[in-house]
Design a protein around this motif. Structure first.
Motif, PDB file in Angstrom:
ATOM      1  N   HIS A   1       0.840  -1.214   0.000  1.00  0.00           N
ATOM      2  CA  HIS A   1       0.000   0.000   0.000  1.00  0.00           C
ATOM      3  C   HIS A   1       0.869   1.256   0.000  1.00  0.00           C
ATOM      4  O   HIS A   1       1.369   1.685   1.032  1.00  0.00           O
TER       5      HIS A   1
ATOM      6  N   HIS B   1       1.243   5.063  -2.202  1.00  0.00           N
ATOM      7  CA  HIS B   1       0.806   6.014  -3.235  1.00  0.00           C
ATOM      8  C   HIS B   1       2.036   6.718  -3.814  1.00  0.00           C
ATOM      9  O   HIS B   1       2.807   7.330  -3.056  1.00  0.00           O
TER      10      HIS B   1
ATOM     11  N   ASP C   1       1.933   3.785   3.054  1.00  0.00           N
ATOM     12  CA  ASP C   1       0.855   4.622   2.520  1.00  0.00           C
ATOM     13  C   ASP C   1       1.422   5.778   1.686  1.00  0.00           C
ATOM     14  O   ASP C   1       1.394   5.739   0.473  1.00  0.00           O
TER      15      ASP C   1
HETATM   16 ZN    ZN Z   1      -3.875   4.884   0.918  1.00  0.00          ZN
END
Ligand code: ZN
Length: 315
Positions: free
Chosen positions: A12, A14, A261
C-alpha cells in the motif's frame, strides 16, 4: 526459517505521497515554485488530503512523474523491498494541470528500468465527480499489462462504500481486482458492506477492530487488510493517545500486511513501519515473517511469481 532483511514486500503505497522533502526541493527548483514545508505537517485527515494535492501540484510534466517513480523505486531497492504495489491517481494529476491520459500513457508505456518488481493500482477519488472515476477506471483497463487493480481513496464519509458496489463487478468483468480504501476513518459497518460486496483486500480497514462481528467476517472470508501505522497516527485515523489496533488483528489472526501509505508525506520508510509492528507485537518471534508471508499471499503477483519469492526468500 528466517525472514531475510533483504526481502520485504509493500502493498500500500501512493506514488504521489512518496515525494520526500529532497524530491520536493528538486521539483520546486526545476519548476520554479516556492518550497512549502507545511505539506509535511498534518493535523487531521482533511488537511492531509490537502497536502496530497500540494504534493501533486509540484509535478509539472509527465517526466516529473517518472522522476518520482524512479527515485522511490531506488529507495525501495535500498531498503530491501523485492516487490511493491504502487498506487497512482490520474484524475488528481489532471486536477493539478497534468493530462491524465497522456501522463498515464507515458508512465505505463515507457521502457523504464523496473528497478524492483512492481505492479500498479490506479486509484480514484471517491468524493469527486463520476466522470473522473470513469476516466481512472478506463485508464486502469487500458494498461492492464501493468495495472492489476483499481482502488478508491479520499473522503470515506462523503462517499460511502455503497456508492461503489458496482465496481466490484466491473473490475472482475475486466480481469482486475477492486481494492477500496475502507474503514480508515469510516466505521466498521462500512468494512462489513465491502466484505458483503466481495472485497478480498481492503486499504486500512482499521475500524474493523471496533466490532467483533466484522473481525469474524474478515477471518471467515479470508480478507486481507493493508495497514499503515504511521499514516493512521498522523492523519488522526487512530487517536494519538490510543494504541494502534494492529495487535488486535494479529491476535485475532486477521491477515494483514504493513505499509507506508504515503512515505514521503509521512516521512517514514517500510523498515520503520515493520519496526513499529514488531514493537506492537511485543517482538513475538516469527511475527514479521507471518506478516510478510501474508503480504505475499495477498499480493497481485501470479501464483508462479509468488512461488518464486516464497522459495527464494521465505523458506
Ligand atoms: Zn492509501
Amino acid at each position: 526459517m528466517a525472514l531475510k532483511p533483504s526481502a520485504l514486500i509493500e502493498l500500500h503505497l501512493h506514488l504521489e505521497g512518496s515525494i520526500y522533502p529532497s524530491d520536493a526541493i528538486f521539483l520546486c527548483q526545476k519548476n520554479k515554485i516556492p518550497f512549502n514545508n507545511n505539506m509535511y505537517r498534518h493535523s487531521n485527515f482533511e488537511i492531509f488530503l490537502k497536502h496530497f494535492g500540494d504534493a501533486v501540484s509540484l509535478l509539472k510534466d509527465k517526466e516529473d512523474l517518472v522522476f518520482i517513480l524512479q527515485n522511490h523505486l531506488k529507495r525501495l531497492k535500498r531498503w530491501g523491498v523485492v516487490y511493491a504495489e504502487i498506487r497512482v491517481s490520474p484524475s488528481v494529476w489532471e486536477r493539478f494541470g497534468l493530462n491524465a491520459e497522456e501522463s498515464a500513457k507515458y508512465l505505463f508505456s515507457s521502457n523504464l528500468d523496473p528497478i524492483i518488481k512492481h505492479n500498479f493500482i490506479v486509484e480514484s477519488v471517491r468524493h469527486w465527480d463520476k466522470e473522473s472515476i470513469e476516466r481512472d477506471f478506463n485508464i486502469a483497463i487500458k494498461y492492464k499489462n501493468k495495472v492489476k487493480a483499481f482502488g478508491i481513496g479520499g473522503n470515506e464519509i462523503l462517499a460511502p462504500i455503497e456508492d461503489f458496489k458496482f465496481l466490484f463487478e466491473e473490475c472482475s468483468k475486466n480481469g482486475i481486482v477492486f481494492i477500496p480504501h475502507c474503514g480508515e476513518v469510516s466505521p466498521a459497518d462500512e468494512v462489513l458492506k465491502a466484505i458483503e460486496y466481495g472485497a478480498k483486500k481492503i486499504g486500512h480497514g482499521i475500524k474493523s477492530s471496533q466490532s467483533e462481528i466484522v473481525m469474524n467476517k474478515l477471518k471467515e472470508n479470508d480478507v486481507h487488510l493493508e495497514i499503515c501505522p504511521t499514516s493512521n497516527l498522523l492523519t488522526g485515523a487512530v487517536k494519538r493517545n490510543s494504541p494502534h489496533p494492529l495487535k488486535t488483528f494479529y491476535d485475532y489472526k486477521v491477515e494483514f500486511s504493513v505499509s507506508t501509505d504515503d512515505p514521503g508525506l509521512f516521512l517514514t520508510t517500510i523498515k520503520k513501519e515493520l519496526f513499529f509492528a514488531e514493537k506492537m507485537l511485543e517482538n513475538q518471534s516469527e511475527a514479521l515473517l507471518i506478516i510478510q508471508k501474508d503480504a505475499l499471499k495477498a499480493s497481485l503477483l501470479t501464483p508462479k511469481e509468488k512461488e518464486f519469492i516464497l522459495t527464494k526468500y521465505y523458506l
